[in-house]
Design an enzyme around this catalytic site. Sequence first.
Site: not given
Length: 293
Positions: A79, A88, A165, A223, A231-233
């Site tokens: 990150n 990610c 995640n 985070r 944000c893909g996920t």
Amino acid sequence: MAIDLHFTKGQGTGNDFVLYTDALGENDVTPQQVAAICDRHFGVGADGVIRAVRSEHIPDGEKALSEDPAAEWFMDYRNADGSTAEMCGNGIRVYTRYLIDNGLVDLEPRETLAIGTRVGVRDVQRSSTGFQVDLGRWRLEPGDPLVRARNLQVARPGLGINLGNPHVVVALADAEELASADLAYVPQVEPEPIGGVNVEFVVPHDPLIKDGVGRITMRVHERGSGETLSCGTGAAAAALATRHWAGRGAPDIWRVDVPGGTVGVRMFPTEDGEHVSLSGPAELVFEGDLALA
């Protein structure tokens, strides 16, 4: 340790990364160096750093190889604050583009590339929009978290979704409310998750479903990185949560609009349970050299 770093900047729907090759696992960067690279005022600027390392040269990669011997390359993702991250979804697409364009792998149409991550091996294929990654099994987390965000007047209920995640997804009333949330500040989640959590704020389109495809708009606070353009996920979690709320008859194919563009999410059955995939663009922007103290 001071190192000279040749890097590439890449992005997937505005989620941007600094990538570099360390095939033998000899030039890892410290958390402080990652934060310096990602600083948008004094560094290159990015949401994270991805090190391309052969799986056999790091312990996490050896675990990936034990799962799938084809996972030659490991995505070592950090990150923006230097902390490690499990996965990610946008980053792995950009990472795949990086491996291909640098001659480290070949990936023909309909072929699958296995990539090691901290949550196991993930399979990537070319798609009409760029690349598609199987994010694996997901799970609904127990509990009823409450989320407070700056400029939202009251705490909102969230839904916990884990894709390797952690995510908490919050539904908002309309686009105006979504725009009003100040995600420069970390949303407060109660109870506070150990290790932090990604928080997605979602508004359904009207109509929610068009031509069999579910449609939502999302913003996210990641985070360790803050608000990002995508944000893909997180997009996958947002689609899963919205399908859960919509109930029986909700589709398994979703279009998720984020500030940086649009990604596709698809849920599908497998022998080990339902998986979710993410598709979208991946672009390499420029290259450069850094001398890191």
